[in-house]
Design an enzyme around this catalytic site. Structure first.
Site, mmCIF file in Angstrom:
data_model
loop_
_atom_site.group_PDB
_atom_site.id
_atom_site.type_symbol
_atom_site.label_atom_id
_atom_site.label_comp_id
_atom_site.label_asym_id
_atom_site.label_seq_id
_atom_site.Cartn_x
_atom_site.Cartn_y
_atom_site.Cartn_z
ATOM 1 N N ASP A 1 -7.594 16.259 -14.754
ATOM 2 C CA ASP A 1 -5.993 16.256 -15.462
ATOM 3 C C ASP A 1 -5.533 16.655 -16.322
ATOM 4 O O ASP A 1 -5.175 17.992 -16.664
ATOM 5 C CB ASP A 1 -6.237 15.035 -16.177
ATOM 6 C CG ASP A 1 -5.362 14.743 -16.686
ATOM 7 O OD1 ASP A 1 -3.851 14.733 -16.585
ATOM 8 O OD2 ASP A 1 -5.119 13.659 -17.980
ATOM 9 N N TYR B 1 12.512 9.790 -13.686
ATOM 10 C CA TYR B 1 11.922 10.950 -12.429
ATOM 11 C C TYR B 1 12.902 12.287 -12.212
ATOM 12 O O TYR B 1 12.403 13.760 -12.167
ATOM 13 C CB TYR B 1 11.407 10.425 -11.135
ATOM 14 C CG TYR B 1 10.738 11.159 -10.041
ATOM 15 C CD1 TYR B 1 9.755 12.098 -10.151
ATOM 16 C CD2 TYR B 1 11.779 11.226 -8.631
ATOM 17 C CE1 TYR B 1 9.330 12.916 -9.153
ATOM 18 C CE2 TYR B 1 11.762 11.978 -7.703
ATOM 19 C CZ TYR B 1 10.336 12.759 -8.385
ATOM 20 O OH TYR B 1 9.934 13.812 -6.734
ATOM 21 N N GLY C 1 -3.004 17.601 -7.578
ATOM 22 C CA GLY C 1 -2.594 16.262 -6.777
ATOM 23 C C GLY C 1 -2.671 16.085 -5.372
ATOM 24 O O GLY C 1 -1.794 15.684 -4.508
ATOM 25 N N LEU D 1 1.914 13.927 -0.269
ATOM 26 C CA LEU D 1 1.940 15.057 0.507
ATOM 27 C C LEU D 1 0.853 15.748 0.456
ATOM 28 O O LEU D 1 0.774 16.876 0.838
ATOM 29 C CB LEU D 1 2.797 16.292 -0.440
ATOM 30 C CG LEU D 1 3.704 17.467 -0.437
ATOM 31 C CD1 LEU D 1 3.802 17.467 0.860
ATOM 32 C CD2 LEU D 1 4.329 17.651 -1.792
ATOM 33 N N ASP E 1 -7.345 16.276 -8.530
ATOM 34 C CA ASP E 1 -6.406 15.151 -8.430
ATOM 35 C C ASP E 1 -7.521 14.431 -10.069
ATOM 36 O O ASP E 1 -8.889 15.254 -10.275
ATOM 37 C CB ASP E 1 -6.975 14.152 -7.271
ATOM 38 C CG ASP E 1 -5.845 13.247 -7.267
ATOM 39 O OD1 ASP E 1 -4.645 13.366 -6.351
ATOM 40 O OD2 ASP E 1 -5.233 12.689 -7.867
ATOM 41 N N ARG F 1 -7.946 11.266 -9.722
ATOM 42 C CA ARG F 1 -9.077 10.552 -9.447
ATOM 43 C C ARG F 1 -9.845 10.786 -8.330
ATOM 44 O O ARG F 1 -9.318 11.570 -7.681
ATOM 45 C CB ARG F 1 -8.178 8.750 -8.983
ATOM 46 C CG ARG F 1 -8.039 8.237 -10.332
ATOM 47 C CD ARG F 1 -6.801 7.029 -10.258
ATOM 48 N NE ARG F 1 -5.745 7.737 -9.302
ATOM 49 C CZ ARG F 1 -5.035 7.122 -9.928
ATOM 50 N NH1 ARG F 1 -4.620 7.513 -11.289
ATOM 51 N NH2 ARG F 1 -3.405 7.716 -9.387
ATOM 52 N N LYS G 1 12.618 16.400 -13.172
ATOM 53 C CA LYS G 1 12.268 17.304 -11.833
ATOM 54 C C LYS G 1 13.718 18.179 -12.272
ATOM 55 O O LYS G 1 13.249 19.750 -12.163
ATOM 56 C CB LYS G 1 13.131 16.103 -10.608
ATOM 57 C CG LYS G 1 11.364 15.933 -10.150
ATOM 58 C CD LYS G 1 9.980 16.767 -9.964
ATOM 59 C CE LYS G 1 9.088 15.927 -9.448
ATOM 60 N NZ LYS G 1 7.974 17.003 -9.406
HETATM 61 N N1 SER Z 1 10.576 10.812 -2.476
HETATM 62 C C1 SER Z 1 11.171 10.108 -4.223
HETATM 63 C C2 SER Z 1 10.800 8.752 -4.322
HETATM 64 O O1 SER Z 1 11.153 7.609 -4.186
HETATM 65 C C3 SER Z 1 11.679 11.176 -3.728
HETATM 66 O O2 SER Z 1 11.585 12.330 -4.703
HETATM 67 O O3 SER Z 1 10.728 8.873 -5.787
#
Ligand code: SER
Length: 323
Positions: A55, A145, A10, A15, A36, A38, A149
């Site tokens: 991928d 998400y 990634g 980041l 990555d 792409r 996590k």
């Molecule tokens: N920056 C992320 C988001 O807004 C939070 O970890 O999804």
């Protein structure tokens, strides 16, 4: 000692771009492999150096790259963020979960030295204490998400305890940097606002004016990541993920900080579905565990970040290096 050979998964993301540069400084140009899903733009690809298309959901390809470069460490950054995840919940779960499991499995198989997994303030939810959120507390995330996590943190802890995989993790706040744009997050407004401040002098924010969120300038995030990864394993008491604090501000406060440099800048508010996500997250974070275990301390506050962002976006766009 064997030379470290590092794979970043990634690496074309917000980041990744910055972490690859920092890792190349530490380990050398030839020791860092970017990947990555792409192909990045030409200018970005040149910056990334050695690049492989990957991928992370394809374990055969992952294995091929790990063997080709004799990889010893993986920084696994590929994930779908909070706002995009809400549009594609099943795909977000699949990518965020299976991607991590593939990385943890290859860590066992190839006896990798270390793995890095980024977690997030998104692991917290409405039942979490909002101010100075502690390291250990109620966590009932409401986004896919955040759920992924939180589960990912659990898997990291499990692979460490059961198989001895040296996997380390940080719960990043919203990350703010000038080198590349974030994609699909709820905290992204705090990057976009600087670009709009410079070029249209006005910004319409998708969060309301007093929505406080934990945030961090990118250089601090990179420093924290490398400090954690370079710390002696005996110092890493938390094998789920560390709380990490940088600063905490609202859209109104970031606008005021910009106005100190661009007085004519104006902001308006038009909250959308991301408001509910932001409302479920902490206002600020207690990171005393990270301070105690491996000496964490951020360098940037809001005004210092604002000055750095505005200066560098201007330079970067003029030189055509911000893409
Ligand atoms: N920056 C992320 C988001 O807004 C939070 O970890 O999804």
């Amino acid at each position: 000692m064997q030379k470290e050979s590092i794979l970043v998964i990634g690496s074309a993301g917000q980041l990744g771009v910055e972490l690859v540069a920092a890792l190349k400084n530490v380990y050398g140009e030839t020791q860092v492999v970017s990947s990555d899903v792409r192909e990045p733009a030409k200018i970005r690809k040149e910056e990334l150096g050695i690049f492989e298309k990957l991928d992370v959901l394809n374990p055969v390809r992952l294995n091929e790259i790990v063997e080709k470069y004799q990889i010893t460490q993986i920084y696994h950054l590929a994930a779908m963020l909070s706002a995009t995840g809400e549009k594609h919940p099943k795909h977000a779960w699949q990518l965020n979960m299976q991607g991590l499991i593939n990385v943890l499995d290859i860590a066992i198989e190839k006896k990798l030295h270390k793995i890095y997994f980024p977690s997030s303030i998104a692991v917290f939810g409405p039942t979490t204490p909002k101010d100075n959120t502690p390291q250990f507390c109620s966590m009932e995330p409401t986004t896919v998400y955040g759920i992924s996590k939180q589960a990912g943190e659990g898997w990291c802890n499990y692979y460490f305890k059961r198989y001895g995989v040296d996997v380390r993790s940080l719960r990043y706040p919203g990350l703010i940097g000038y080198k590349s744009m974030p994609g699909g997050g709820t905290t992204d407004y705090a990057v976009d606002i600087y670009h709009k401040a410079l070029y249209s002098k006005t910004y319409e924010c998708f969060l309301s004016e007093n929505t406080y969120l934990p945030m961090m300038y990118m250089d601090d995030a990179i420093k924290a990541t490398l400090d954690l990864m370079h710390a002696d394993a005996s110092k890493i008491a938390v094998r789920t993920s560390y709380n990490l604090n940088g600063m905490s501000f609202s859209p109104k406060e970031i606008a005021q900080s910009i106005q100190k440099i661009i007085p004519e800048f104006t902001i308006s508010y038009n909250p959308d579905f991301r408001q509910a996500i932001a409302d479920s997250w902490p206002n600020s974070i207690d990171d005393s565990q990270a301070q105690k275990d491996w000496g964490w301390k951020p360098d940037y506050d809001l005004d210092k970040m604002t000055q750095t962002m505005l200066e560098n976006i201007k330079i970067g766009i003029e030189k055509g290096i911000i893409v």
